[in-house]
Design a protein around this motif. Structure first.
Motif, PDB file in Angstrom:
ATOM      1  N   UNK A 184       0.875  -1.043   0.004  1.00  0.00           N
ATOM      2  CA  UNK A 184      -0.087   0.197  -0.062  1.00  0.00           C
ATOM      3  C   UNK A 184       0.825   1.028  -0.010  1.00  0.00           C
ATOM      4  N   UNK A 185       2.056   1.033   0.505  1.00  0.00           N
ATOM      5  CA  UNK A 185       2.908   2.272   0.431  1.00  0.00           C
ATOM      6  C   UNK A 185       3.818   2.550  -0.798  1.00  0.00           C
ATOM      7  N   UNK A 192      -1.746   2.318 -10.435  1.00  0.00           N
ATOM      8  CA  UNK A 192      -2.708   1.205 -10.858  1.00  0.00           C
ATOM      9  C   UNK A 192      -4.011   1.588 -10.309  1.00  0.00           C
ATOM     10  N   UNK A 193      -4.173   2.415  -9.392  1.00  0.00           N
ATOM     11  CA  UNK A 193      -5.523   3.117  -8.731  1.00  0.00           C
ATOM     12  C   UNK A 193      -6.076   3.906  -9.789  1.00  0.00           C
ATOM     13  N   UNK A 194      -7.541   3.935  -9.716  1.00  0.00           N
ATOM     14  CA  UNK A 194      -8.357   4.743 -10.582  1.00  0.00           C
ATOM     15  C   UNK A 194      -8.565   4.104 -11.978  1.00  0.00           C
ATOM     16  N   UNK A 195      -8.402   2.991 -12.010  1.00  0.00           N
ATOM     17  CA  UNK A 195      -8.774   2.185 -13.347  1.00  0.00           C
ATOM     18  C   UNK A 195     -10.261   2.224 -13.697  1.00  0.00           C
ATOM     19  N   UNK A 196     -10.973   2.684 -12.778  1.00  0.00           N
ATOM     20  CA  UNK A 196     -12.580   2.815 -12.756  1.00  0.00           C
ATOM     21  C   UNK A 196     -13.258   4.154 -12.740  1.00  0.00           C
ATOM     22  N   UNK A 197     -12.248   5.090 -12.308  1.00  0.00           N
ATOM     23  CA  UNK A 197     -12.860   6.227 -12.189  1.00  0.00           C
ATOM     24  C   UNK A 197     -13.701   6.884 -13.082  1.00  0.00           C
ATOM     25  N   UNK A 198     -13.554   6.612 -14.284  1.00  0.00           N
ATOM     26  CA  UNK A 198     -14.311   7.387 -15.363  1.00  0.00           C
ATOM     27  C   UNK A 198     -15.421   6.473 -15.606  1.00  0.00           C
ATOM     28  N   UNK A 264      -6.514 -15.659  -2.177  1.00  0.00           N
ATOM     29  CA  UNK A 264      -5.385 -15.291  -3.031  1.00  0.00           C
ATOM     30  C   UNK A 264      -6.000 -14.272  -3.864  1.00  0.00           C
ATOM     31  N   UNK A 265      -7.290 -14.421  -4.292  1.00  0.00           N
ATOM     32  CA  UNK A 265      -7.904 -13.440  -5.173  1.00  0.00           C
ATOM     33  C   UNK A 265      -8.341 -12.194  -4.682  1.00  0.00           C
ATOM     34  N   UNK A 266      -8.259 -11.914  -3.431  1.00  0.00           N
ATOM     35  CA  UNK A 266      -9.065 -10.903  -2.856  1.00  0.00           C
ATOM     36  C   UNK A 266      -8.563  -9.482  -3.546  1.00  0.00           C
ATOM     37  N   UNK A 267      -7.158  -9.252  -3.666  1.00  0.00           N
ATOM     38  CA  UNK A 267      -6.617  -8.062  -4.039  1.00  0.00           C
ATOM     39  C   UNK A 267      -7.303  -7.874  -5.537  1.00  0.00           C
ATOM     40  N   UNK A 268      -7.252  -8.609  -6.446  1.00  0.00           N
ATOM     41  CA  UNK A 268      -7.560  -8.736  -7.921  1.00  0.00           C
ATOM     42  C   UNK A 268      -9.172  -8.451  -7.931  1.00  0.00           C
ATOM     43  N   UNK A 269     -10.273  -8.925  -6.771  1.00  0.00           N
ATOM     44  CA  UNK A 269     -11.478  -8.633  -6.910  1.00  0.00           C
ATOM     45  C   UNK A 269     -11.701  -7.153  -6.488  1.00  0.00           C
ATOM     46  N   UNK A 270     -11.129  -6.663  -5.476  1.00  0.00           N
ATOM     47  CA  UNK A 270     -11.267  -5.217  -4.935  1.00  0.00           C
ATOM     48  C   UNK A 270     -10.971  -4.352  -6.154  1.00  0.00           C
ATOM     49  N   UNK A 271      -9.642  -4.745  -6.883  1.00  0.00           N
ATOM     50  CA  UNK A 271      -9.423  -3.882  -7.998  1.00  0.00           C
ATOM     51  C   UNK A 271     -10.524  -3.614  -8.820  1.00  0.00           C
ATOM     52  N   UNK A 272     -11.719  -4.222  -9.046  1.00  0.00           N
ATOM     53  CA  UNK A 272     -12.622  -4.213 -10.060  1.00  0.00           C
ATOM     54  C   UNK A 272     -13.678  -3.273  -9.604  1.00  0.00           C
ATOM     55  N   UNK A 273     -13.763  -2.871  -8.484  1.00  0.00           N
ATOM     56  CA  UNK A 273     -14.779  -2.030  -7.892  1.00  0.00           C
ATOM     57  C   UNK A 273     -14.086  -0.435  -7.493  1.00  0.00           C
ATOM     58  N   UNK A 274     -15.274   0.682  -7.171  1.00  0.00           N
ATOM     59  CA  UNK A 274     -15.006   1.875  -6.936  1.00  0.00           C
ATOM     60  C   UNK A 274     -14.879   2.470  -5.607  1.00  0.00           C
ATOM     61  N   UNK A 299      -4.838   0.309   1.428  1.00  0.00           N
ATOM     62  CA  UNK A 299      -4.034  -0.393   0.695  1.00  0.00           C
ATOM     63  C   UNK A 299      -4.240  -0.186  -0.882  1.00  0.00           C
ATOM     64  N   UNK A 300      -5.624  -0.418  -1.338  1.00  0.00           N
ATOM     65  CA  UNK A 300      -6.003  -0.389  -2.732  1.00  0.00           C
ATOM     66  C   UNK A 300      -6.460   0.863  -3.438  1.00  0.00           C
TER      67      UNK A 300
END
Length: 375
Positions: A184-185, A192-198, A264-274, A299-300
């Motif tokens: 996270x630091x 990587x962050x903001x993939x879904x901002x638009x 193990x899939x938690x991070x990739x799952x969270x990345x899909x949401x806003x 962190x994400x």
């Protein structure tokens, strides 16, 4: 060795980690295991035996004879906890451990007198949530005793001090790992962050243990008519059937239940949401705890939705980690306004400031536990 007289040599003797639950349901035990392994401290783990326990601990896992049923009625849980405490005493007497690490306030209450007599200042108590046993005055007195006589009492949220007795024994250990904090630091988060901002649709994620039926149902109802909001539940828990039924009864079409997932899939799952939803019921436990979602959020870099009046909301507002609301009456407009006005650069700095403070508290926990086992 008699039951009333326990002779121990603390130097070189094993440490017992007394958990009780399956390790799959007690991830907060794993940092202790990892820390003891890294420092070549011999230990056993007393817990519900499972494949994960065998994989992580190996031959040093000791299984309880009977499986603890968390869905049992209150009186039956009480008897099961009493039986576990008796079993734990037999194991401790037989093996003569030098130090003991005890998880949950419940076990601390049931073992209070035993620990005071045989392990005064030679045990750590770790508390991760509130127990209804504290409604009983005797249990309150026993908990105060077991805390006062401990070397340290570890809590996962400073908010627990709202209902715990006053003590100078408390240290905080957050429910996240150094590895995740460092992730996270690091700078790649900013890329990587903001993939879904638009995205035209804001996706609100509730991940992990699904509980707080009343609060989650209120959020579902609040976004039901907003075509720009969707809610997703990823995980399992006692509230899932009730919430699914609520959605059917109210024709809530903007809600999806995805079921269990692999850690193990938690991070990739969270990345899909806003955004991450952590709007909870108002009760003594929810008002004082810090959820795993709070750490995932920071962190994400997924802003978190929380309920004002909780200790978690106090931190979210202090650090600027998300949106704190009194109620969900105007949730759609609140979320829209928040996301339209968020300064992502400032938000990124806020998350790093929070994570650095979490890291510092966890380093203090690490230092304290090493001092305890080597003392």
């Amino acid at each position: 060795m008699g039951a009333c007289s326990m002779k121990r040599d603390f130097n070189g003797k094993k440490v017992l980690i007394l958990c009780g639950a399956e390790l799959e349901k007690a991830p907060y035990v794993l940092p202790y295991i990892e820390l003891l392994k890294q420092n070549s401290v011999p230990f056993d783990v007393l817990c519900q035996k499972s494949q994960m326990a065998v994989d992580v601990v190996g031959e040093n896992v000791i299984g309880f004879g009977k499986v603890y049923d968390g869905t049992a009625p209150g009186w039956k849980k009480f008897l099961m906890m009493l039986e576990q405490a008796k079993f734990a005493k037999r194991v401790i007497r037989k093996n003569g451990y030098g130090k003991v690490i005890v998880f949950t306030a419940q076990k601390g209450i049931f073992l209070s007198r035993f620990l005071k007599k045989n392990y005064f200042g030679q045990y750590v108590l770790d508390i991760r949530d509130y127990t209804p046993l504290l409604r009983i005055p005797l249990c309150n007195r026993l908990l105060k005793s077991v805390i006062d006589n401990s070397a340290y009492t570890v809590i996962s949220s400073a908010g627990f001090k709202r209902w715990l007795p006053e003590s100078d024994k408390y240290i905080v250990c957050h429910n996240t790992s150094f590895e995740m904090i460092e992730y996270g630091l690091c700078d790649k988060i900013e890329k990587e962050r903001g993939k879904h901002e638009s995205s035209q649709v804001t996706k609100l994620l509730t991940i992990g243990q699904i509980r707080d039926t009343e609060a989650n149902a209120a959020v579902i109802d609040a976004i039901q008519t907003d075509k720009h909001l969707e809610m997703y539940f990823v995980g399992s828990g006692n509230s899932v059937p009730s919430l699914e039924s609520h959605c059917r009864d109210h024709n809530s079409e903007r809600v999806t239940f995805a079921g269990r997932y692999h850690k193990k899939d938690e991070q990739s799952i969270v990345e899909q949401y806003d955004m991450i939803n952590s709007y909870m019921n108002h009760d003594i436990n929810s008002d004082s705890l810090l959820t795993n979602r709070l750490y995932l959020s920071a962190i994400l870099r997924k802003p978190i939705l929380v309920r004002k009046g909780t200790f978690q909301a106090k931190l979210v507002e202090h650090y600027g980690l998300g949106l704190a609301v009194e109620s969900v009456d105007t949730l759609s407009s609140d979320i829209k306004c928040y996301l339209e006005n968020i300064d992502m650069s400032r938000y990124d700095s806020n998350c790093k400031r929070f994570l650095n403070d979490v890291k510092a508290e966890n380093r203090q926990w690490e230092s304290s536990i090493l001092s305890f086992v080597n003392g």
